[in-house]
Design a protein around this motif. Structure first.
Motif, mmCIF file in Angstrom:
data_model
loop_
_atom_site.group_PDB
_atom_site.id
_atom_site.type_symbol
_atom_site.label_atom_id
_atom_site.label_comp_id
_atom_site.label_asym_id
_atom_site.label_seq_id
_atom_site.Cartn_x
_atom_site.Cartn_y
_atom_site.Cartn_z
ATOM 1 N N TYR A 1 12.133 78.705 -39.980
ATOM 2 C CA TYR A 1 10.712 79.013 -40.150
ATOM 3 C C TYR A 1 9.858 78.494 -39.004
ATOM 4 C CZ TYR A 1 9.950 74.167 -41.683
ATOM 5 O OH TYR A 1 9.857 72.799 -41.743
ATOM 6 N N LYS A 2 10.331 77.448 -38.318
ATOM 7 C CA LYS A 2 9.550 76.897 -37.215
ATOM 8 C C LYS A 2 9.442 77.866 -36.044
ATOM 9 C CE LYS A 2 10.203 72.018 -38.341
ATOM 10 N NZ LYS A 2 10.594 70.673 -37.844
ATOM 11 N N MET A 3 10.355 78.859 -36.014
ATOM 12 C CA MET A 3 10.281 79.861 -34.966
ATOM 13 C C MET A 3 9.081 80.777 -35.153
ATOM 14 S SD MET A 3 14.352 80.821 -34.760
ATOM 15 C CE MET A 3 14.102 82.007 -33.445
ATOM 16 N N GLU A 4 8.510 80.787 -36.358
ATOM 17 C CA GLU A 4 7.324 81.597 -36.633
ATOM 18 C C GLU A 4 6.047 80.955 -36.095
ATOM 19 O OE1 GLU A 4 6.879 82.950 -40.679
ATOM 20 O OE2 GLU A 4 8.945 82.379 -41.115
ATOM 21 N N MET A 5 6.099 79.672 -35.795
ATOM 22 C CA MET A 5 4.890 78.931 -35.451
ATOM 23 C C MET A 5 4.361 79.272 -34.061
ATOM 24 S SD MET A 5 5.615 75.157 -37.015
ATOM 25 C CE MET A 5 5.722 74.888 -38.779
ATOM 26 N N HIS A 6 3.043 79.158 -33.941
ATOM 27 C CA HIS A 6 2.381 79.397 -32.657
ATOM 28 C C HIS A 6 2.649 78.227 -31.712
ATOM 29 C CE1 HIS A 6 0.045 82.743 -34.334
ATOM 30 N NE2 HIS A 6 -0.166 81.969 -35.393
ATOM 31 N N LEU A 7 2.889 78.533 -30.464
ATOM 32 C CA LEU A 7 3.042 77.489 -29.452
ATOM 33 C C LEU A 7 1.690 77.086 -28.883
ATOM 34 C CD1 LEU A 7 6.163 78.862 -27.520
ATOM 35 C CD2 LEU A 7 6.105 77.002 -29.192
ATOM 36 N N LYS A 8 0.772 78.034 -28.820
ATOM 37 C CA LYS A 8 -0.552 77.781 -28.266
ATOM 38 C C LYS A 8 -1.605 78.371 -29.191
ATOM 39 C CE LYS A 8 1.052 78.054 -23.451
ATOM 40 N NZ LYS A 8 0.881 78.760 -22.147
ATOM 41 N N GLY A 9 -2.829 77.891 -29.017
ATOM 42 C CA GLY A 9 -3.925 78.441 -29.804
ATOM 43 C C GLY A 9 -4.937 77.393 -30.188
ATOM 44 N N GLY A 10 -5.922 77.813 -30.955
ATOM 45 C CA GLY A 10 -6.974 76.920 -31.411
ATOM 46 C C GLY A 10 -6.811 76.569 -32.867
ATOM 47 N N LYS A 11 -7.944 76.372 -33.552
ATOM 48 C CA LYS A 11 -7.880 75.874 -34.925
ATOM 49 C C LYS A 11 -7.234 76.878 -35.886
ATOM 50 C CE LYS A 11 -12.550 77.262 -36.364
ATOM 51 N NZ LYS A 11 -13.856 76.769 -36.888
ATOM 52 N N SER A 12 -7.476 78.184 -35.675
ATOM 53 C CA SER A 12 -6.891 79.174 -36.578
ATOM 54 C C SER A 12 -5.372 79.149 -36.512
ATOM 55 C CB SER A 12 -7.405 80.577 -36.232
ATOM 56 O OG SER A 12 -8.786 80.681 -36.486
ATOM 57 N N GLN A 13 -4.835 79.056 -35.294
ATOM 58 C CA GLN A 13 -3.380 79.013 -35.124
ATOM 59 C C GLN A 13 -2.808 77.690 -35.629
ATOM 60 O OE1 GLN A 13 -5.536 80.067 -32.644
ATOM 61 N NE2 GLN A 13 -5.095 82.211 -33.090
ATOM 62 N N ALA A 14 -3.564 76.601 -35.464
ATOM 63 C CA ALA A 14 -3.121 75.302 -35.983
ATOM 64 C C ALA A 14 -3.036 75.348 -37.509
ATOM 65 C CB ALA A 14 -4.083 74.202 -35.534
ATOM 66 N N ILE A 15 -4.027 75.968 -38.147
ATOM 67 C CA ILE A 15 -4.010 76.109 -39.601
ATOM 68 C C ILE A 15 -2.820 76.956 -40.038
ATOM 69 C CG2 ILE A 15 -5.212 77.181 -41.559
ATOM 70 C CD1 ILE A 15 -7.854 76.299 -40.238
ATOM 71 N N GLU A 16 -2.558 78.036 -39.322
ATOM 72 C CA GLU A 16 -1.428 78.896 -39.671
ATOM 73 C C GLU A 16 -0.101 78.147 -39.552
ATOM 74 O OE1 GLU A 16 -1.493 82.581 -37.579
ATOM 75 O OE2 GLU A 16 -3.494 83.120 -38.281
ATOM 76 N N ASN A 17 0.033 77.303 -38.548
ATOM 77 C CA ASN A 17 1.264 76.511 -38.411
ATOM 78 C C ASN A 17 1.458 75.587 -39.606
ATOM 79 O OD1 ASN A 17 1.826 77.734 -35.997
ATOM 80 N ND2 ASN A 17 1.561 75.923 -34.727
ATOM 81 N N CYS A 18 0.365 74.982 -40.060
ATOM 82 C CA CYS A 18 0.455 74.096 -41.223
ATOM 83 C C CYS A 18 0.787 74.882 -42.486
ATOM 84 C CB CYS A 18 -0.856 73.331 -41.406
ATOM 85 S SG CYS A 18 -1.194 72.123 -40.097
ATOM 86 N N ILE A 19 0.240 76.083 -42.605
ATOM 87 C CA ILE A 19 0.557 76.936 -43.752
ATOM 88 C C ILE A 19 2.049 77.245 -43.786
ATOM 89 C CG2 ILE A 19 0.300 79.275 -44.676
ATOM 90 C CD1 ILE A 19 -2.636 79.177 -43.774
ATOM 91 N N ILE A 20 2.603 77.592 -42.630
ATOM 92 C CA ILE A 20 4.027 77.926 -42.549
ATOM 93 C C ILE A 20 4.878 76.726 -42.950
ATOM 94 C CG2 ILE A 20 5.908 78.521 -40.956
ATOM 95 C CD1 ILE A 20 3.795 80.175 -39.390
ATOM 96 N N ASP A 21 4.531 75.553 -42.413
ATOM 97 C CA ASP A 21 5.292 74.353 -42.758
ATOM 98 C C ASP A 21 5.147 74.026 -44.238
ATOM 99 O OD1 ASP A 21 6.607 71.616 -41.719
ATOM 100 O OD2 ASP A 21 5.056 71.142 -43.181
ATOM 101 N N TYR A 22 3.924 74.095 -44.754
ATOM 102 C CA TYR A 22 3.683 73.751 -46.151
ATOM 103 C C TYR A 22 4.488 74.657 -47.075
ATOM 104 C CZ TYR A 22 1.237 72.612 -50.473
ATOM 105 O OH TYR A 22 0.949 72.206 -51.755
ATOM 106 N N TYR A 23 4.471 75.942 -46.805
ATOM 107 C CA TYR A 23 5.174 76.894 -47.657
ATOM 108 C C TYR A 23 6.663 76.584 -47.740
ATOM 109 C CZ TYR A 23 7.131 81.247 -49.409
ATOM 110 O OH TYR A 23 7.831 82.174 -50.151
ATOM 111 N N HIS A 24 7.260 76.221 -46.626
ATOM 112 C CA HIS A 24 8.704 76.041 -46.581
ATOM 113 C C HIS A 24 9.157 74.628 -46.965
ATOM 114 C CE1 HIS A 24 9.790 79.964 -44.910
ATOM 115 N NE2 HIS A 24 8.679 79.899 -44.204
ATOM 116 N N THR A 25 8.231 73.702 -47.119
ATOM 117 C CA THR A 25 8.630 72.326 -47.416
ATOM 118 C C THR A 25 8.023 71.794 -48.713
ATOM 119 O OG1 THR A 25 6.820 71.449 -46.030
ATOM 120 C CG2 THR A 25 8.966 71.774 -44.976
ATOM 121 N N ASN A 26 7.364 72.668 -49.485
ATOM 122 C CA ASN A 26 6.774 72.253 -50.759
ATOM 123 C C ASN A 26 7.109 73.274 -51.855
ATOM 124 O OD1 ASN A 26 4.740 69.808 -50.207
ATOM 125 N ND2 ASN A 26 4.672 71.219 -48.469
ATOM 126 N N LYS A 27 8.406 73.476 -52.057
ATOM 127 C CA LYS A 27 8.866 74.514 -52.968
ATOM 128 C C LYS A 27 8.369 74.332 -54.401
ATOM 129 C CE LYS A 27 11.040 77.105 -50.087
ATOM 130 N NZ LYS A 27 10.503 78.454 -49.792
#
Length: 209
Positions: free
Chosen positions: A28-54
Motif C-alpha cells: 500500500y505504501k506504493m500508492e503514497m505521494h512522494l511530493k506534494g502539499g497538505k492535500s497529498q500529505a492527508i491522502e498519505n495518512c488516509i492510505i496508511d490509516y486504512y491499511h493499519t487500523n482494520k
C-alpha cells in the motif's frame, strides 16, 4: 536428500514466506505521494490509516481528520478518528462560501469505499461535500430548520419538534496522530491515543532530511 539440504530448504522456504508477507503488507505504501502539499500529505495518512487500523475500518464507514499546520514547524500534524456523530448544517453554512466553523468539513476523500472528511480553511463549501455526508447518513438538518423558522421552540407543546442531535464521545475509541514531513510527505511517524487525550507536541518525529 540429506539432513543438511532439508534444513537449508526449510530455512529458504521460511525466508521466502516472510519476504512475501512483508512485501504484501507494505504494498500500500506504493500508492503514497512522494511530493506534494497538505492535500497529498492527508491522502498519505488516509492510505496508511486504512491499511493499519482494520478494527475501525471494519466497524466504521466514516472518519474525521483534523489537520494542523504550525507554519514554523517542519511537520504537518494530522489526526484521524472514527466519525460517529451527526454533522449539523446551519444557516451560516452557505454553498460557495468559506466556512469558519472548523468542525464542519469542507473537503473529503473516498478511499476503498470509506469516507474521510476534514475542514479545509482554503476551500469553499461545495455541494459534493454535503452529498457525501448525506450519502453516509452523517448530515443533519434539524438545526437548519430551527434557524429558518420551520421548527420553533414551543414551550406549550414540548416534543412537538425534534431535538437537535447530541454529541456523544466514546472513551474507548483511539485516534491516530501523524507527524509528516512537509518536504518529504512520505516520511511520517504516528502515535495512537485515546480520544480524550489532548493534541500534544510530544509525538515521535520523522527524519525529514
Amino acid at each position: 536428500m540429506n539432513m543438511t539440504n532439508t534444513v537449508r530448504n526449510k530455512k529458504i522456504a521460511v525466508l521466502l514466506l516472510l519476504s512475501f508477507i512483508f512485501i504484501k503488507c507494505n504494498t500500500y505504501k506504493m500508492e503514497m505521494h512522494l511530493k506534494g502539499g497538505k492535500s497529498q500529505a492527508i491522502e498519505n495518512c488516509i492510505i496508511d490509516y486504512y491499511h493499519t487500523n482494520k478494527k475501525y475500518i471494519k466497524e466504521y464507514d466514516s472518519f474525521y481528520i483534523r489537520f494542523m499546520d504550525d507554519k514554523k514547524s517542519n511537520f504537518y500534524h494530522i489526526n484521524i478518528l472514527p466519525q460517529r456523530n451527526k454533522i449539523s448544517i446551519r444557516k451560516k453554512h452557505n454553498i460557495g462560501s468559506i466556512v469558519t466553523d472548523e468542525f464542519f468539513p469542507t473537503n473529503y476523500k473516498h478511499y476503498n469505499y470509506k469516507l474521510f472528511i476534514w475542514y479545509d480553511e482554503d476551500k469553499a463549501l461545495q455541494r459534493d461535500v454535503l452529498d457525501a455526508l448525506d450519502k453516509n447518513k452523517l448530515l443533519d438538518s434539524i438545526w437548519l430548520r430551527y434557524d429558518l423558522g420551520i421548527y420553533k421552540d414551543d414551550w406549550d407543546n414540548p416534543g412537538k419538534y425534534p431535538y437537535p442531535p447530541t454529541v456523544s464521545i466514546d472513551e474507548t475509541i483511539e485516534g491516530v496522530d501523524y507527524l509528516i514531513c512537509k518536504n518529504k510527505i512520505k516520511n511520517y511517524r504516528k502515535k495512537r491515543k485515546g480520544v480524550f487525550r489532548p493534541y500534544d507536541n510530544n509525538l515521535p518525529k520523522p527524519k525529514c532530511n
